[in-house]
Design a protein around this motif. Structure first.
Motif, short mmCIF file in Angstrom:
data_model
loop_
_atom_site.label_atom_id
_atom_site.label_comp_id
_atom_site.label_asym_id
_atom_site.label_seq_id
_atom_site.Cartn_x
_atom_site.Cartn_y
_atom_site.Cartn_z
N THR A 278 0.85 -1.18 0.00
CA THR A 278 0.00 0.00 0.00
C THR A 278 0.89 1.24 0.00
N THR A 279 0.72 2.07 -1.02
CA THR A 279 1.52 3.30 -1.13
C THR A 279 0.63 4.40 -1.70
N LYS A 280 1.23 5.46 -2.20
CA LYS A 280 0.44 6.54 -2.78
C LYS A 280 0.99 6.92 -4.16
N ILE A 281 0.12 7.47 -4.95
CA ILE A 281 0.50 7.95 -6.28
C ILE A 281 1.67 8.94 -6.15
N GLY A 282 2.67 8.77 -7.01
CA GLY A 282 3.79 9.71 -7.02
C GLY A 282 4.87 9.44 -6.01
#
Length: 451
Positions: A278-282
């Motif tokens: 689980t991570t974030k865009i960019g």
């Protein structure tokens, strides 16, 4: 009730390094980057400047050709760098994340009672419109047009692609909100495809036309779904939305916040333990790849996306706006002495001339990036047609793009294709022609000349 779609033409490329169905949180990234090139055809116009403090979901730039289409920050933080290229073209916008994340509040949206224009205005203002793409041209959708249908593929058939059944688990409320809203923006239906034997959260949604697909890749491509359900003719428009992007749209509607969180599969034969994060865009991809079994001096190629249609990124690169897979495979810059004169057992080929992958269809391969050949003029072998399930002529379309015959491109069906639809024909091409680049240039020419 669902409609079954079975694809016979295609090719499943079985590679080593599929992700185990375990989910971990990636190391928090200190820096995030927005790259305007992720949005094909967009000319960015800055809203914020270096030193500006922004909240997650706050607009950073907009499209110069359509000021209503805004692009927002995935995190709360400070803009620390704006990289520029030739003619001051904006290459990237780098943000340093704050220790405490705050969100721009767009308010809970009453989508059940909302009219189409209010829905569009809300999605545009909150930065969710870039997730909606259109065909023809495979670009961000024009909000002033009304599509005859909206297409969503919930089945990923590309090599080592993230399993959408797994990544969408527990997101049913957000998915339902998103498809309910999208259904109000079209005169037709919201068409959703899932695997024939899958247990997809998308299958239980209301207000959709469900299609169960089977067969080899590209059965999971949204272009295949469009071609088999409702092909695009001149003057018509359809929209497409990626399945994971529905979650971001749905959470915006339900909570009023732009949550750029994304479940990403780290896959490939060069990964010691492939799995989901689980991570974030960019975010910095180094927070994923170097902490999980990849040596910093490893001679590998890192791809944002799948091996067929993804883009190469550097080890210090960032997760692009649309990808949910990071693939790491060996770099192929070594060559076999007289490799073409001896039987080949460790590579995939649709030809039976000195290659034997057809004898063991279930075998998984550890392939590198070597093209095993050099660029030359088109050789007519009939191989494209064996892996191209769309009802059109792939070789003729490619040639019409090369000699820029707009009338012929129209007649052959260019209005409904995207570069990814030609990824397999590029893979099997004995001439080593860049099919996806050719199609992209053809679509850009049509957009410029025809609009």
């Amino acid at each position: 009730m669902s409609n079954d779609i079975h694809i016979k033409k295609g090719l499943d490329i079985k590679l080593k390094g599929a992700a185990e169905k375990t989910l971990e949180k990636a190391v928090l990234s200190n820096f995030y980057t927005l790259i305007p090139e992720d949005f094909h055809g967009v000319i960015p116009k800055l809203i914020s400047k270096v030193g500006s403090k922004v909240k997650a979901g706050e607009p950073v730039f907009y499209d110069k050709s359509n000021e209503s289409v805004k692009f927002v920050s995935p995190v709360a933080g400070e803009i620390i760098e704006i990289a520029r290229g030739e003619k001051r073209r904006i290459l990237s916008i780098k943000l340093q994340a704050s220790s405490e994340q705050t969100y721009h509040d767009y308010g809970v949206f009453d989508f059940n009672a909302a009219k189409p224009e209010a829905i569009k205005a809300h999605l545009l203002a909150a930065g969710c419109w870039p997730f909606v793409k259109q065909r023809p041209y495979d670009v961000i959708a024009n909000p002033d047009r009304t599509p005859k249908g909206i297409f969503i593929s919930g089945y990923a058939s590309a090599p080592l692609a993230a399993d959408l059944d797994f990544t969408l688990q527990g997101k049913e409320a957000a998915l339902q909100a998103a498809v309910t809203v999208l259904g109000k923006l079209t005169t037709g239906k919201v068409h959703v495809s899932v695997g024939v034997n899958s247990n997809s959260p998308l299958a239980g949604l209301s207000g959709i036309a469900l299609h169960k697909v089977s067969g080899p890749h590209p059965s999971g491509n949204v272009g295949t779904l469009i071609n088999k359900i409702d092909p695009v003719n001149k003057g018509e428009v359809v929209w497409t939305v990626a399945a994971q992007d529905l979650v971001i749209i749905g959470e915006l509607l339900l909570t009023g916040k732009f949550n750029a969180e994304r479940v990403v599969a780290l896959v490939g034969s060069s990964v010691e333990k492939p799995r989901y994060f689980t991570t974030k865009i960019g975010s910095e991809i180094a927070t994923i790849i170097y902490d999980h079994g990849i040596a910093k001096d490893a001679h590998v190629r890192i791809i944002s996306g799948n091996v067929l249609s993804g883009i190469q990124i550097q080890p210090n690169g960032y997760l692009d706006y649309y990808s949910n897979t990071i693939t790491v495979i060996p770099e192929g810059d070594d060559y076999e002495f007289f490799g073409w004169t001896k039987p080949v057992f460790n590579k995939i080929s649709i030809s039976r001339a000195l290659t034997f992958s057809w004898l063991n269809p279930g075998k998984k391969y550890d392939l590198n990036t070597n093209t095993n050949g050099e660029h030359r003029a088109f050789v007519v072998t009939g191989g494209y047609e064996e892996v191209f399930p769309l009802d059109m002529y792939p070789l003729q379309i490619l040639k019409s793009c090369l000699y820029k015959d707009l009338d012929e491109m129209e007649l052959l069906g260019m209005y409904e294709v995207a570069p990814e639809d030609f990824a397999l024909t590029e893979f099997v091409c004995v001439s080593k022609q860049p099919h996806q680049k050719i199609i992209r240039q053809g679509l850009d020419l049509m957009l410029k000349e025809i609009g």
